[in-house]
Scaffold this motif. Sequence first.
Motif, mmCIF file in Angstrom:
data_model
loop_
_atom_site.group_PDB
_atom_site.id
_atom_site.type_symbol
_atom_site.label_atom_id
_atom_site.label_comp_id
_atom_site.label_asym_id
_atom_site.label_seq_id
_atom_site.Cartn_x
_atom_site.Cartn_y
_atom_site.Cartn_z
ATOM 1 N N ALA A 114 -5.548 65.757 99.816
ATOM 2 C CA ALA A 114 -5.965 66.813 100.747
ATOM 3 C C ALA A 114 -6.480 66.217 102.051
ATOM 4 C CB ALA A 114 -7.043 67.677 100.103
ATOM 5 N N CYS A 115 -7.194 65.098 101.951
ATOM 6 C CA CYS A 115 -7.773 64.458 103.137
ATOM 7 C C CYS A 115 -6.687 63.878 104.035
ATOM 8 C CB CYS A 115 -8.751 63.379 102.696
ATOM 9 S SG CYS A 115 -9.546 62.490 104.054
ATOM 10 N N TYR A 116 -5.844 62.993 103.475
ATOM 11 C CA TYR A 116 -4.860 62.342 104.354
ATOM 12 C C TYR A 116 -3.698 63.258 104.696
ATOM 13 C CZ TYR A 116 -1.104 60.941 101.009
ATOM 14 O OH TYR A 116 -0.048 60.916 100.140
ATOM 15 N N GLY A 117 -3.529 64.361 103.932
ATOM 16 C CA GLY A 117 -2.482 65.323 104.276
ATOM 17 C C GLY A 117 -2.697 65.943 105.643
ATOM 18 N N LEU A 118 -3.972 66.100 106.044
ATOM 19 C CA LEU A 118 -4.261 66.682 107.354
ATOM 20 C C LEU A 118 -3.882 65.752 108.495
ATOM 21 C CD1 LEU A 118 -7.684 68.527 106.933
ATOM 22 C CD2 LEU A 118 -5.377 69.422 106.780
ATOM 23 N N ALA A 119 -3.806 64.450 108.221
ATOM 24 C CA ALA A 119 -3.374 63.518 109.264
ATOM 25 C C ALA A 119 -1.929 63.792 109.664
ATOM 26 C CB ALA A 119 -3.527 62.076 108.785
ATOM 27 N N MET A 514 -13.335 66.773 104.218
ATOM 28 C CA MET A 514 -13.328 65.354 104.597
ATOM 29 C C MET A 514 -12.248 65.090 105.648
ATOM 30 S SD MET A 514 -13.647 63.347 100.977
ATOM 31 C CE MET A 514 -15.094 63.413 99.935
ATOM 32 N N GLY A 515 -11.057 65.632 105.413
ATOM 33 C CA GLY A 515 -9.945 65.414 106.328
ATOM 34 C C GLY A 515 -10.206 65.967 107.709
ATOM 35 N N CYS A 516 -10.936 67.103 107.792
ATOM 36 C CA CYS A 516 -11.245 67.700 109.097
ATOM 37 C C CYS A 516 -12.109 66.778 109.947
ATOM 38 C CB CYS A 516 -11.959 69.033 108.899
ATOM 39 S SG CYS A 516 -10.901 70.348 108.253
ATOM 40 N N VAL A 517 -12.839 65.878 109.306
ATOM 41 C CA VAL A 517 -13.664 64.902 110.028
ATOM 42 C C VAL A 517 -12.947 63.558 110.148
ATOM 43 C CG1 VAL A 517 -15.849 63.630 110.013
ATOM 44 C CG2 VAL A 517 -15.792 66.024 109.288
ATOM 45 N N ILE A 518 -12.402 63.079 109.006
ATOM 46 C CA ILE A 518 -11.831 61.731 108.968
ATOM 47 C C ILE A 518 -10.529 61.644 109.757
ATOM 48 C CG2 ILE A 518 -10.817 59.995 107.431
ATOM 49 C CD1 ILE A 518 -12.849 60.905 105.302
ATOM 50 N N ALA A 519 -9.655 62.655 109.634
ATOM 51 C CA ALA A 519 -8.365 62.592 110.339
ATOM 52 C C ALA A 519 -8.546 62.521 111.860
ATOM 53 C CB ALA A 519 -7.480 63.772 109.937
ATOM 54 N N PRO A 520 -9.385 63.387 112.493
ATOM 55 C CA PRO A 520 -9.607 63.229 113.940
ATOM 56 C C PRO A 520 -10.282 61.909 114.313
ATOM 57 C CG PRO A 520 -10.271 65.422 113.216
ATOM 58 C CD PRO A 520 -10.022 64.617 111.977
ATOM 59 N N LEU A 521 -11.237 61.448 113.483
ATOM 60 C CA LEU A 521 -11.924 60.192 113.802
ATOM 61 C C LEU A 521 -10.972 59.002 113.774
ATOM 62 C CD1 LEU A 521 -15.354 60.486 111.920
ATOM 63 C CD2 LEU A 521 -15.004 60.285 114.391
#
Length: 676
Positions: A114-119, A514-521
């Motif tokens: 789910a996290c890296y899918g947003l990237a 997590m992805g909403c924060v980690i992917a943009p960062l």
Amino acid sequence: MGTETSSVDISEPLLVNPNGNGEKEEYLREEVPEWKEQITIRGLVVSAVLGSLFCIITHKLNLTVGIIPSLNVAAGLLGFFFVKTWTGFLTKIGFFTKPFTKQENTVIQTCVVACYGLAFSGGFGSSLIAMDQRTYELIGPDYPGNRAEDIKNPGLGWMMGFMFVVSFLGLFSLVPLRKVMVLDYKLTYPSGTATAMLINSFHTKTGAELAGNQVRQLGKYLSISFVWSCFKWFFSGIGDSCGFDNFPSFGLTLFRNTFYFDFSPTYVGCGLICPHLVNCSVLLGAIISWGFLWPFISEHAGDWYPADLGSNDFKGLYGYKVFISIALILGDGIYNLVKIIIITIREMWRASSKQITLPVVTEVNDDESSKLQSVEKMRDEVFLKDGIPTWFAASGYVGLAAISIATIPMIFPPLKWYLVLCSYILAPALAFCNSYGTGLTDWSLASTYGKIGLFIIAAAVGQNGGVIAGVASCAVMMSIVSTAADLMQDFKTGYLTFSSAKSMFVSQLIGTAMGCVIAPLTFWMFWTAFEIGSPDGPYKAPYAVIFREMAILGVQGFSELPKYCMEMCGGFFAAALAINLVRDVTPKKFSQYIPIPMAMAVPFYIGAYFAVDMFVGTVILFVWEKLNRKDAEDYAGAVASGLICGDGIWTIPSAILSIMRIDPPICMYFGPSASS
């Protein structure tokens, strides 16, 4: 990138019978933890670490070639390794730790994906940077429809806000249909099923031994890849013409046409993971475009287009590259969209008529049949035990949609609230189609739905903001339909690993947050450290130009194209449809050699170098399979993941060095000898 898989290749009874009756009895004796116990602090910490790593890898691939192989095996394997290592260490020093269960392993897998899918689905390599200044300048200020007003440069604040207001909607859109999709229709979801088989095998004695060996191979090749990437950096000099990335492996003539091996562990790893057909299709596309088509068109410079144009001018050769790539991508996407809609309608009609033909397990005795039924009944009970109320899903979707409708026009003023509302009214239906099609074929068409939305919204808004509105709506639609399909995949994985549906949903929510924060960062790290979108740099961001051009086409129509470019686009569009049709109507023994147009399209624009790397990977895998098929099946994914992860990890120190303005000390450059 998905691969088509028959929906009857994997049957659930086979999943509970890897080691005979003893394994079935173990399933029946197994105590399933409560849904809250399946989500642990250690699991979430591991998920955040792995999510960050895979976001970096996804961004790197997205900003270079746009081909993203599945990293699910690496996520499951590394999650298992980290938690097992942690619990083993604490046990040795005398601390009591909870046992590591397959349900916790599944939660980690779900969170990471789910996290890296947003990237990818967030549009960081396509729609969001299609709006930036560099892409606008690359297309040209004087290009019809390319307005200076249609610019929005990436910003950490608005990207995080945008992710939070659009990324959760897909999760709430299909939650009420989880029983229908997983239990009633019994959709296969091949990737979700394969992941479940992997996780189930980890938590058996023999599976744990194999997992340990796979982790050792992954660690070994991760170290080799990291050290090699570090070594390459010392010779890469200042600019983009130095180092091993510009090594003329096949001579200078082919090097000028981008045919060379650039020693990239990432692309070789992609070649090991992607199917042989995908890798060969990419190489074929490179040969057709850079070997024949572009040299042929270049010979007509001065006749078909002005000879004095720059290399990135859309009125010259660059225009052919971009628009023919778009034609192939759209032809392939539209064909597969229509195909999956037809398959979906047909299968739903069969289901309603009770005419589904399921795989048959032959010659089972009454005792074995009753055990299989008991296991399936237990799965059903676990899956349905912790329900997610329909009112909660519906109110969540409506509430999030209301917030999004109010917020998105503030971020993208041309995308009016009523257009966002229309998108959200249609989104659940499109999410269902994509999720159902993914369950049947393992092929998610999120980007195709996004492109269709892009054209419609861009045309509806028109010249006054249509470009921004189009690419922004593409990001919205991609996010919704992609996350909905991912959720159903995870529900299938959870069903087969005796994980609670509620724990799957909550872990998806946590992973998405997590992805909403980690992917943009992690994207911001690339954006500040490297020249993203430079056609002469390593991070070309090929889909930024393609998506902006699609939006301009939606607004402006076809104008100012070079001579015969429109005719060529029509020919390649028709060729994409015809190739797909031939692949579907010919027997499998022949169709497995027919190329995939979507894969062929990528090198048309980017170049042939990564196709050479991926082909090297597929040759290594082919030889490995011939020498020892079992070893190749067991360890190829781990080796490939190690190569990709090691190169991805090097991106972090490389970005830090770039931000600190520390340049490589040596420029290794190749040119013709003086006598030449």
